[in-house]
Design a protein around this motif. Structure first.
Motif, PDB file in Angstrom:
ATOM      1  N   LEU A   1       3.587   9.502   5.158  1.00 13.76           N
ATOM      2  CA  LEU A   1       3.845   8.139   4.881  1.00 13.76           C
ATOM      3  C   LEU A   1       2.638   7.189   4.539  1.00 13.76           C
ATOM      4  O   LEU A   1       3.324   6.170   4.439  1.00 13.76           O
ATOM      5  CB  LEU A   1       4.046   8.197   6.417  1.00 13.76           C
TER       6      LEU A   1
ATOM      7  N   PRO B   1       0.956  -1.192   0.187  1.00 13.41           N
ATOM      8  CA  PRO B   1       0.165   0.013  -0.120  1.00 13.41           C
ATOM      9  C   PRO B   1       0.763   1.573   0.051  1.00 13.41           C
ATOM     10  O   PRO B   1       0.413   2.529  -0.408  1.00 13.41           O
ATOM     11  CB  PRO B   1      -0.535  -0.224   1.533  1.00 13.41           C
TER      12      PRO B   1
ATOM     13  N   PRO C   1      -0.213   6.668   2.194  1.00 11.90           N
ATOM     14  CA  PRO C   1      -0.908   7.290   0.325  1.00 11.90           C
ATOM     15  C   PRO C   1      -2.071   7.123   0.910  1.00 11.90           C
ATOM     16  O   PRO C   1      -2.789   7.391  -0.136  1.00 11.90           O
ATOM     17  CB  PRO C   1      -0.564   6.240  -0.223  1.00 11.90           C
ATOM     18  N   ARG C   2      -3.287   5.993   1.293  1.00  8.86           N
ATOM     19  CA  ARG C   2      -4.379   5.860   1.446  1.00  8.86           C
ATOM     20  C   ARG C   2      -5.047   6.755   2.152  1.00  8.86           C
ATOM     21  O   ARG C   2      -6.097   7.490   2.063  1.00  8.86           O
ATOM     22  CB  ARG C   2      -4.809   4.558   2.619  1.00  8.86           C
TER      23      ARG C   2
ATOM     24  N   HIS D   1      -4.339   0.802  -3.506  1.00 11.44           N
ATOM     25  CA  HIS D   1      -5.927   1.353  -3.000  1.00 11.44           C
ATOM     26  C   HIS D   1      -7.247   1.791  -3.728  1.00 11.44           C
ATOM     27  O   HIS D   1      -8.306   1.555  -3.897  1.00 11.44           O
ATOM     28  CB  HIS D   1      -5.731   1.996  -1.651  1.00 11.44           C
TER      29      HIS D   1
ATOM     30  N   TYR E   1      -1.684   4.642  -6.303  1.00  8.38           N
ATOM     31  CA  TYR E   1      -1.642   4.034  -5.473  1.00  8.38           C
ATOM     32  C   TYR E   1      -2.112   2.353  -5.716  1.00  8.38           C
ATOM     33  O   TYR E   1      -3.788   3.164  -5.758  1.00  8.38           O
ATOM     34  CB  TYR E   1      -1.307   4.492  -3.958  1.00  8.38           C
TER      35      TYR E   1
ATOM     36  N   ARG F   1       8.884   0.384   5.827  1.00  7.92           N
ATOM     37  CA  ARG F   1       7.749   1.498   5.610  1.00  7.92           C
ATOM     38  C   ARG F   1       6.703   1.256   5.723  1.00  7.92           C
ATOM     39  O   ARG F   1       6.478   2.377   6.478  1.00  7.92           O
ATOM     40  CB  ARG F   1       8.378   1.796   3.233  1.00  7.92           C
ATOM     41  N   ASN F   2       6.009   0.083   6.038  1.00  8.99           N
ATOM     42  CA  ASN F   2       4.532   0.166   6.671  1.00  8.99           C
ATOM     43  C   ASN F   2       4.527  -0.189   7.979  1.00  8.99           C
ATOM     44  O   ASN F   2       3.949   0.410   8.242  1.00  8.99           O
ATOM     45  CB  ASN F   2       3.865  -1.225   6.036  1.00  8.99           C
TER      46      ASN F   2
ATOM     47  N   MET G   1       5.344   3.814  10.346  1.00  8.42           N
ATOM     48  CA  MET G   1       3.814   4.668  10.966  1.00  8.42           C
ATOM     49  C   MET G   1       3.773   4.723  12.102  1.00  8.42           C
ATOM     50  O   MET G   1       3.419   5.300  12.637  1.00  8.42           O
ATOM     51  CB  MET G   1       2.463   3.581   9.886  1.00  8.42           C
TER      52      MET G   1
END
Ligand code: ATP
Ligand code: MG
Lengths: 331, 316
Positions: free
Chosen positions: B310, A111, B312-313, A159, A157, B236-237, B240
């Motif tokens: 950080l 993601p 993108p969602r 999502h 991206y 990277r994930n 957060m």
């Protein structure tokens, strides 16, 4: 098994995989053998938990490290045993000669990065190209998997994309290394019916255009029927029937396959027509004696419980592990 | 960009009521603490008339809501009252100490991140290995060893025996940069290792989670090297939640490390707080609590922004 004389692309021989779990050792795959010719499509079918994904991950060298153990067998790609390959060479093969797409397009993309970035990364993992060239190639791949507005989509991206689009991205990523073998593990299960058909069409086109061989994993015989030229049926970690797709679908010689096809067996000893398969997949830690399908089989007799039956040739490259085959004779 | 502003606006809208509630609490603090400030100021003489005069002078005789209103409007214009003990404006006093506390907080955080995050990543990537076990042991020690004990041990070892660092005392950076930095080393280690332990544990568990994710399997299936899989796709994930936690820890450091400042005689917020309470210098304590809380809220706000960038969602 096949009458075809071209050398096999993929040859799995006597593969056995165990999982060490808290409740003991689970033999997930027991002595599975099958072959896939270059450019062909082999459908691997079976109910949930039969060991299809484990087989795929074993080929990819991606089985969970300490828990899973390959206890026997060979996996030959162009005659080279992948299990004996040094880790670095196996890594180069992954996403290169052998690529894989997964059942969960929603969670299989990272993601945090754009889809283009993730495809370009796959390109650069297998070719010495610069960022600009990788980007161009990634956009070309997005076009190849028929994503409209490829250039624009590059910076999107995950999502923001639908499940079908994400699966296309996964396929684009898999194609980045020009694979000779594409393993598709339930590629359409998580998708809408119309989208499923599009993905199947895409896989067919890839197979035709690039000569990519496909190992198509599914519990859906209908899906497999539309793409595969050979079918292998897996039950409780064992291959119980295999052969040309037309034979398996038109003339199954194992009661389990019959059940999967949802066909009414011609000679059920009782009177109720068998729709679906009754009962449950056995606990792999303590399989029933003899034929593992015995407890659920309408044709099971005493001899079936005596010893585990091996695959037997039924002619025309067709083999079944049922003692009572051919089933016609039971009428 | 508009999304970002929207997000920022939402967070800021939350900050205003938070600050208001906070101000009420801080103001109420004065009336919860035992003792009468006017009496304390009047000192030995205890002349009732003098005490009354002091009450009037500082508005302590007014109804409490009115006192609050006066205090709040003054605080908003940067006037936090006078320190009763030192007879200087509280705001001035705090500004003087802010730099010291900030220096200590930043130095501690640098140590914490530099140790905690890499150890957490390593422990997760080599789960069950010796590196994991040693790392987890270190984290547990960092969390559970009391600051005063570690501080005293470090002073004994590195100041008394080895004489590498000063045992205590603060030297302003402008006066002697080298001695100033050396003075911060031991206290930063004391504070930093504790936070490093917390960060390590959280990094480890966040990494374990992302290492088990489907997208990591995809990254491996692409044929990426394990280092890249871990440091790019998983980390990277995992970062957060760690960023959020780090910000909270940093915010706490900004309210002053009472014990550590005491041990190393660093005149920061912690020292100010102790003195303020000791001498019933309410205006100082109030101002300190208020400023610390505002700093904490500001840090959380920055953390939220970082989280937003950080992720993108949220961004797209
Ligand atoms: N990580 C694991 N730890 C322990 N056992 C496992 C693990 N992965 C798989 N197994 C065992 O292997 C068996 C086969 O699992 P596998 O995922 O291959 O099934 P499948 O045929 O792909 O099913 P599905 O259609 O649900 O994907 C399971 O029944 C399970 O007991
Ligand atoms: Mg599966």
């Amino acid at each position: 098994m096949s009458v075809d004389t071209t050398p096999a692309l993929l040859q799995v021989e006597g593969l056995a995989v165990e999982f060490a779990t808290r409740d003991g050792v689970v033999p997930a795959i027991s002595h599975a053998s099958f072959t896939l010719r270059p450019g062909g499509c082999l459908g691997l079918v079976g109910e949930s938990g039969s060991g299809k994904s484990v087989t795929a991950l074993a080929i990819m060298g991606l089985l969970a490290k300490p828990a899973a153990r390959i206890t026997a067998g060979r996996i030959l790609l162009d005659g080279v045993d992948l299990l004996a390959l040094p880790p670095e060479e196996m890594r180069a093969l992954r996403g290169g000669a052998v690529a894989m797409i997964f059942q969960e397009p929603m969670s299989s993309l990272n993601p945090a990065f754009t889809v283009g970035d993730q495809i370009a990364e796959a390109v650069r993992a297998h070719a010495r190209v610069g960022a600009r060239e990788a980007r161009a190639r990634a956009i070309e791949l997005l076009r190849q998997v028929r994503i409209p507005g490829a250039e624009r989509r590059f910076d999107e991206y995950p999502h923001r994309l639908s499940g079908g689009m994400r699966q296309r991205v996964m396929i684009a990523m898999a194609l980045a290394g020009n694979p000779r073998l594409l393993i598709a593990d339930e590629p359409t299960t998580a998708l809408d019916v119309t989208v499923q058909a599009q993905i199947v069409e895409l896989l067919r086109a890839i197979q035709a255009e690039h000569g990519t061989a496909i190992l198509l994993i599914s519990h859906n015989l209908g899906l497999v029927a539309s793409l595969a030229d050979e079918i292998a049926v897996m039950y409780a970690g064992r291959l119980v029937e295999q052969g040309p797709a037309a034979r398996i679908l038109g003339h199954p010689e194992h009661p389990y396959t019959v059940g999967l096809l949802g066909a009414v067996p011609r000679a059920a000893p009782g009177d109720a027509p068998l729709t679906g398969i009754e009962g449950m997949v056995p606990d792999l830690r303590s399989p029933p004696p003899g034929c593992v399908f015995g407890p659920r089989c309408p044709f099971c007799v005493a001899t079936c419980r005596a010893a585990e039956p091996a695959l037997r040739g039924m002619g025309a490259g067709h083999a079944s592990a049922c003692l009572r085959a051919p089933l016609d004779a039971l009428a | 960009m508009t999304r970002f502003l929207l997000f920022l606006g939402q967070r800021l809208a939350l900050v205003v009521p938070t600050l208001l509630i906070l101000s009420v609490l801080v103001f109420g603090l004065q009336h919860l603490l035992p003792g009468d400030p006017a009496l304390a100021m009047a000192g030995e003489e205890m002349d009732p008339q003098a005490v009354d005069e002091l009450r009037r002078k500082y508005g302590l005789d007014l109804p409490i809501p009115l006192q609050y209103w006066r205090w709040l409007t003054a605080a908003l214009s940067g006037d936090l009252g006078m320190s009763l003990r030192n007879d200087v404006p509280v705001a001035e006093l705090l500004m003087g100490k802010l730099g010291i506390t900030l220096q200590l907080a930043v130095a501690s955080m640098v140590i914490a991140v530099a140790i905690g995050v890499p150890l957490g990543v390593l422990a997760a990537a080599r789960r069950g290995s010796w590196a994991d076990r040693i790392g987890s042991f270190f984290a547990l020690s960092g969390i559970s060893v009391p600051h005063f004990w570690l501080g005293i041990m470090l002073v004994l070892a590195f100041s008394v025996h080895l004489n590498w660092f000063p045992a205590s005392g603060y030297v302003p950076f402008r006066e002697d940069p080298w001695r100033s930095i050396m003075g911060f080393v031991l206290p930063s280690i004391v504070l930093g290792t504790g936070i490093a332990g917390v960060l390590m544990r959280h990094t480890r568990s966040a990494m374990l989670q992302s290492l088990g994710a489907d997208y990591v399997r995809t990254a491996r299936a692409k044929g990426l090297r394990e280092k890249r899989v871990v440091l790019r796709h998983a980390l990277r994930n995992a970062l957060m939640p760690v960023v959020t936690l780090g910000a909270i820890e940093f915010g706490q450091l900004l309210s002053g490390a009472v014990l550590t400042e005491q041990i190393f005689s660093i005149p920061g917020f912690g020292k100010l707080l102790v003195d303020g309470v000791l001498y019933r210098d309410y205006a100082v304590v109030q101002g300190l609590v208020l400023v610390s809380a505002v700093l904490f809220i500001a840090t959380s706000l920055v953390a939220d922004m970082l989280y937003f960038l950080l992720n993108p969602r949220l961004r797209a």
